[in-house]
Design a protein around this motif. Structure first.
Motif, PDB file in Angstrom:
ATOM      1  N   VAL A 133       0.817  -1.222   0.000  1.00 56.14           N
ATOM      2  CA  VAL A 133       0.000   0.000   0.000  1.00 56.14           C
ATOM      3  C   VAL A 133       0.850   1.271   0.000  1.00 56.14           C
ATOM      4  CG1 VAL A 133      -2.003  -1.017   1.149  1.00 56.14           C
ATOM      5  CG2 VAL A 133      -0.231   0.063   2.526  1.00 56.14           C
ATOM      6  N   ARG A 134       2.135   1.104   0.299  1.00 56.33           N
ATOM      7  CA  ARG A 134       2.980   2.293   0.465  1.00 56.33           C
ATOM      8  C   ARG A 134       2.923   3.265  -0.703  1.00 56.33           C
ATOM      9  NH1 ARG A 134       9.510   2.434   1.427  1.00 56.33           N
ATOM     10  NH2 ARG A 134       9.693   4.460   0.410  1.00 56.33           N
ATOM     11  N   PRO A 135       3.076   2.805  -1.962  1.00 59.64           N
ATOM     12  CA  PRO A 135       3.006   3.778  -3.062  1.00 59.64           C
ATOM     13  C   PRO A 135       1.639   4.472  -3.154  1.00 59.64           C
ATOM     14  CG  PRO A 135       3.210   1.519  -3.901  1.00 59.64           C
ATOM     15  CD  PRO A 135       3.420   1.450  -2.427  1.00 59.64           C
ATOM     16  N   TYR A 136       0.567   3.743  -2.808  1.00 59.77           N
ATOM     17  CA  TYR A 136      -0.773   4.347  -2.839  1.00 59.77           C
ATOM     18  C   TYR A 136      -0.872   5.426  -1.762  1.00 59.77           C
ATOM     19  CZ  TYR A 136      -2.169   0.672  -6.026  1.00 59.77           C
ATOM     20  OH  TYR A 136      -2.271  -0.145  -7.115  1.00 59.77           O
ATOM     21  N   LEU A 137      -0.342   5.101  -0.598  1.00 62.64           N
ATOM     22  CA  LEU A 137      -0.423   6.045   0.515  1.00 62.64           C
ATOM     23  C   LEU A 137       0.428   7.291   0.231  1.00 62.64           C
ATOM     24  CD1 LEU A 137      -2.005   5.946   3.086  1.00 62.64           C
ATOM     25  CD2 LEU A 137      -0.084   4.848   4.231  1.00 62.64           C
ATOM     26  N   GLU A 138       1.552   7.080  -0.438  1.00 61.29           N
ATOM     27  CA  GLU A 138       2.400   8.227  -0.799  1.00 61.29           C
ATOM     28  C   GLU A 138       1.647   9.156  -1.753  1.00 61.29           C
ATOM     29  OE1 GLU A 138       5.947   6.102  -1.973  1.00 61.29           O
ATOM     30  OE2 GLU A 138       6.846   6.376   0.023  1.00 61.29           O
ATOM     31  N   LYS A 139       0.921   8.539  -2.670  1.00 57.07           N
ATOM     32  CA  LYS A 139       0.142   9.335  -3.613  1.00 57.07           C
ATOM     33  C   LYS A 139      -1.008  10.040  -2.883  1.00 57.07           C
ATOM     34  CE  LYS A 139      -1.618   8.838  -8.301  1.00 57.07           C
ATOM     35  NZ  LYS A 139      -2.120   7.929  -9.320  1.00 57.07           N
ATOM     36  N   THR A 140      -1.618   9.334  -1.936  1.00 53.08           N
ATOM     37  CA  THR A 140      -2.706   9.930  -1.156  1.00 53.08           C
ATOM     38  C   THR A 140      -2.207  11.146  -0.385  1.00 53.08           C
ATOM     39  OG1 THR A 140      -3.755   7.777  -0.922  1.00 53.08           O
ATOM     40  CG2 THR A 140      -4.452   9.476   0.620  1.00 53.08           C
ATOM     41  N   LEU A 141      -1.010  11.030   0.186  1.00 50.90           N
ATOM     42  CA  LEU A 141      -0.453  12.167   0.930  1.00 50.90           C
ATOM     43  C   LEU A 141      -0.209  13.344  -0.014  1.00 50.90           C
ATOM     44  CD1 LEU A 141       0.599  13.414   3.549  1.00 50.90           C
ATOM     45  CD2 LEU A 141       2.819  12.334   3.110  1.00 50.90           C
ATOM     46  N   GLU A 142       0.278  13.041  -1.186  1.00 54.22           N
ATOM     47  CA  GLU A 142       0.516  14.098  -2.168  1.00 54.22           C
ATOM     48  C   GLU A 142      -0.813  14.775  -2.561  1.00 54.22           C
ATOM     49  OE1 GLU A 142       2.662  12.635  -5.709  1.00 54.22           O
ATOM     50  OE2 GLU A 142       1.505  14.181  -6.778  1.00 54.22           O
ATOM     51  N   PHE A 143      -1.839  13.961  -2.794  1.00 50.28           N
ATOM     52  CA  PHE A 143      -3.168  14.516  -3.095  1.00 50.28           C
ATOM     53  C   PHE A 143      -3.672  15.380  -1.942  1.00 50.28           C
ATOM     54  CE2 PHE A 143      -4.173  10.933  -6.245  1.00 50.28           C
ATOM     55  CZ  PHE A 143      -4.283  11.788  -7.324  1.00 50.28           C
ATOM     56  N   SER A 144      -3.447  14.923  -0.718  1.00 54.40           N
ATOM     57  CA  SER A 144      -3.948  15.643   0.458  1.00 54.40           C
ATOM     58  C   SER A 144      -3.293  17.012   0.570  1.00 54.40           C
ATOM     59  CB  SER A 144      -3.673  14.830   1.729  1.00 54.40           C
ATOM     60  OG  SER A 144      -4.162  13.517   1.581  1.00 54.40           O
ATOM     61  N   ARG A 145      -1.990  17.046   0.295  1.00 51.33           N
ATOM     62  CA  ARG A 145      -1.273  18.323   0.354  1.00 51.33           C
ATOM     63  C   ARG A 145      -1.711  19.245  -0.779  1.00 51.33           C
ATOM     64  NH1 ARG A 145       3.517  18.140   3.500  1.00 51.33           N
ATOM     65  NH2 ARG A 145       4.307  19.775   2.155  1.00 51.33           N
TER      66      ARG A 145
END
Ligand code: ZN
Length: 512
Positions: A133-145
């Motif tokens: 899930v790590r790459p998905y979560l990294e993308k989610t964090l980027e979207f959140s910012r």
């Protein structure tokens, strides 16, 4: 009202109803994904949800909405604040101004991404596979910012995300409140830990799911959940969802070796549903037709789950019914033993199963991690270890793996990071405020609960909270209903009284 005003208002309502229809279709797709959809449907479902979200977002941000809101502004200004049309125009404008900051392509991309991320997480959690899930979560964090950046001028990068779930709240208002709560809870948890522990082995026998379902559904029927306007299905991660005033559904999960999990999930989600079912039917299809904030919503689920469903008088009425369903398992267990078992306090690893006293410590950990991630102080790669470190620090426990660590909650995998957790604790605090106010108005409520009668409490909540939908903000509602702002005192009083009695703590504990 002038003819042209009437026409514009009707036009706006028709337009907003179409937005609401599209959002409801999106919710139905998500409900199906979480209940009955075969796994192989995941990729297409992510795309379908993104498509529907794009249509809804485009419609919600259409220039015509802005023109109608502008044209209706003079009318809004003639109305008293609590007039339905004034509230509709106020909330519609707030939603419009927020939505138009965010490009449709971004909204659709996020909707598709989090749907996919949810599917990956659902497989990664049982496999204890954070790397997946790590790459998905990294993308989610980027979207959140990036989401936060659509709202320049914020004080803290989490504020736009917090504001979208709990309007009017910010990192600056929540931080000190949570710190005060943490400081009050820590000695209570410690004092309880020094007392002889309650035996809850009666809850961990074999309880066939059918009996669990029958009991839970009988209770929520008594609460006032109307199965002609809803239904209960099973899922991995219980939730409530609404497609219309006449279709408010709940989900639960049953563990045959743990009686409490399924039962209290049912009571919790039913609380959310009672709120939605109680909204004035005249608001159907408008932005007023939903609970006003994550915190107020959670106050209702927690109230029906805890203040009612974990109370001594509740079990005086319902324990006999439960014993009749499970005579072999519970025949030899007294109601006092059972009441103590469902209220056992013990630091644990899983938030959703935590007791009332330690629950908020889980939320405070998540909230702190969200702020650190958004601020860029913590990288996703370091999140699993940061999670463990916070648990050791706050609860004295370390999960044996990531499954019961960073992978346990659905939120960051099914939505943005930030704004997802504070509502749970705000809800606990507000539940105590609302319930204390209801009891002051109707001291007979506990006795009625002891007879399986909930009409007085349900009616009071409907009149004071539910019927208004989103008409008032959380802080306006608190002020109107309780006569004051958000405050910890009733919650701390509730916890200290209940658990002081249960664990035989000394009366003077906590006094200066
Ligand atoms: Zn909830």
């Amino acid at each position: 009202m002038e003819n042209s005003t009437q026409r514009q208002l009707a036009e706006l309502k028709a337009h907003l109803r179409e937005v609401d229809d599209l959002r409801s279709v999106g919710s139905l797709l998500a409900w199906d994904q979480a209940t009955y959809m075969p796994e192989a449907g995941a990729a297409a479902r992510a795309r379908q949800i993104a498509t529907v979200e794009a249509l809804a977002h485009e419609k919600a941000t259409a220039a015509t909405v802005g023109h109608l809101l502008d044209a209706l502004q003079p009318y809004a200004e003639t109305l008293p604040y609590d007039h339905d049309d004034a509230a509709l125009l106020r909330v519609a404008r707030r939603n419009y101004e927020r939505a138009t900051r965010v490009p449709t392509s971004f909204a659709a991309e996020v909707a598709g991404h989090v749907t996919e991320s949810f599917s990956v997480w659902a497989e990664a959690r049982p496999a204890n596979d954070f790397a997946r899930v790590r790459p998905y979560l990294e993308k989610t964090l980027e979207f959140s910012r990036r989401y936060a950046d659509f709202f320049p001028g914020y004080q803290h990068i989490a504020d736009p995300l917090i504001d979208s779930a709990d309007f009017g709240m910010s990192a600056a208002t929540i931080g000190p409140l949570f710190e005060e709560l943490r400081q009050a809870l820590t000695p209570l948890v410690k004092a309880i830990g020094e007392r002889p522990q309650v035996d809850d082995s009666c809850l961990h026998q074999h309880f066939p799911a059918a009996g669990q379902r029958a009991f839970g559904e009988a209770v929520i029927r008594d609460y006032g959940y109307d199965f002609r306007r809803g239904r209960q299905d099973t899922t991995h991660h219980p939730f409530m969802t609404k497609f219309a005033s006449g279709d408010v559904r709940i989900t639960t999960r049953f563990d045959e070796s743990d009686l409490g999990g399924g039962l209290f999930s049912t009571l919790h989600e039913a609380g959310h549903a009672l709120y939605e079912l109680g909204i004035d039917p005249a608001f159907e299809g408008t932005p007023l037709n939903e609970g006003t904030s994550a915190g107020v919503h959670e106050s209702q689920s927690r109230l029906w789950e805890n203040q009612v469903g974990r109370s001594a008088t509740f079990w005086q009425r319902y324990y006999g019914d439960l014993q009749r369903i499970f005579p072999e398992q519970l025949g030899g267990v007294s109601v006092e033993q059972f009441y103590a078992a469902v209220n056992r306090v013990e630091p644990s690893l899983i938030r959703t199963e935590a007791d009332e006293v330690t629950y908020n410590l889980h939320v405070i950990i998540r909230f702190g991690l969200e702020l650190d991630l958004l601020e860029g102080k913590l990288a996703i790669a370091d999140l699993p270890e940061a999670w463990h470190a916070r648990y050791v620090e706050s609860l004295g426990l370390r999960a044996p793996d990531d499954r019961d660590g960073v992978l346990q909650d659905v939120h960051w995998y099914g939505g943005l990071i930030g704004g997802a957790f504070q509502g749970y604790t705000l809800g606990n605090i507000m539940a105590a405020q609302f319930y204390a106010t209801a009891l002051a108005a109707h001291p007979e409520i506990p006795a009625e609960i002891g007879q399986g009668r909930f009409a007085t409490l349900h009616g009071w909540l409907r009149t004071n909270i539910y019927q208004h939908g989103s008409k008032f903000t959380a802080s306006e509602l608190l002020e109107r209903v309780t006569g004051g702002p958000l405050t910890l005192a009733p919650y701390l009083h509730y916890l200290n009284t209940k658990y002081g009695a249960l664990y035989g703590l000394r009366e003077e504990r906590g006094r200066p």
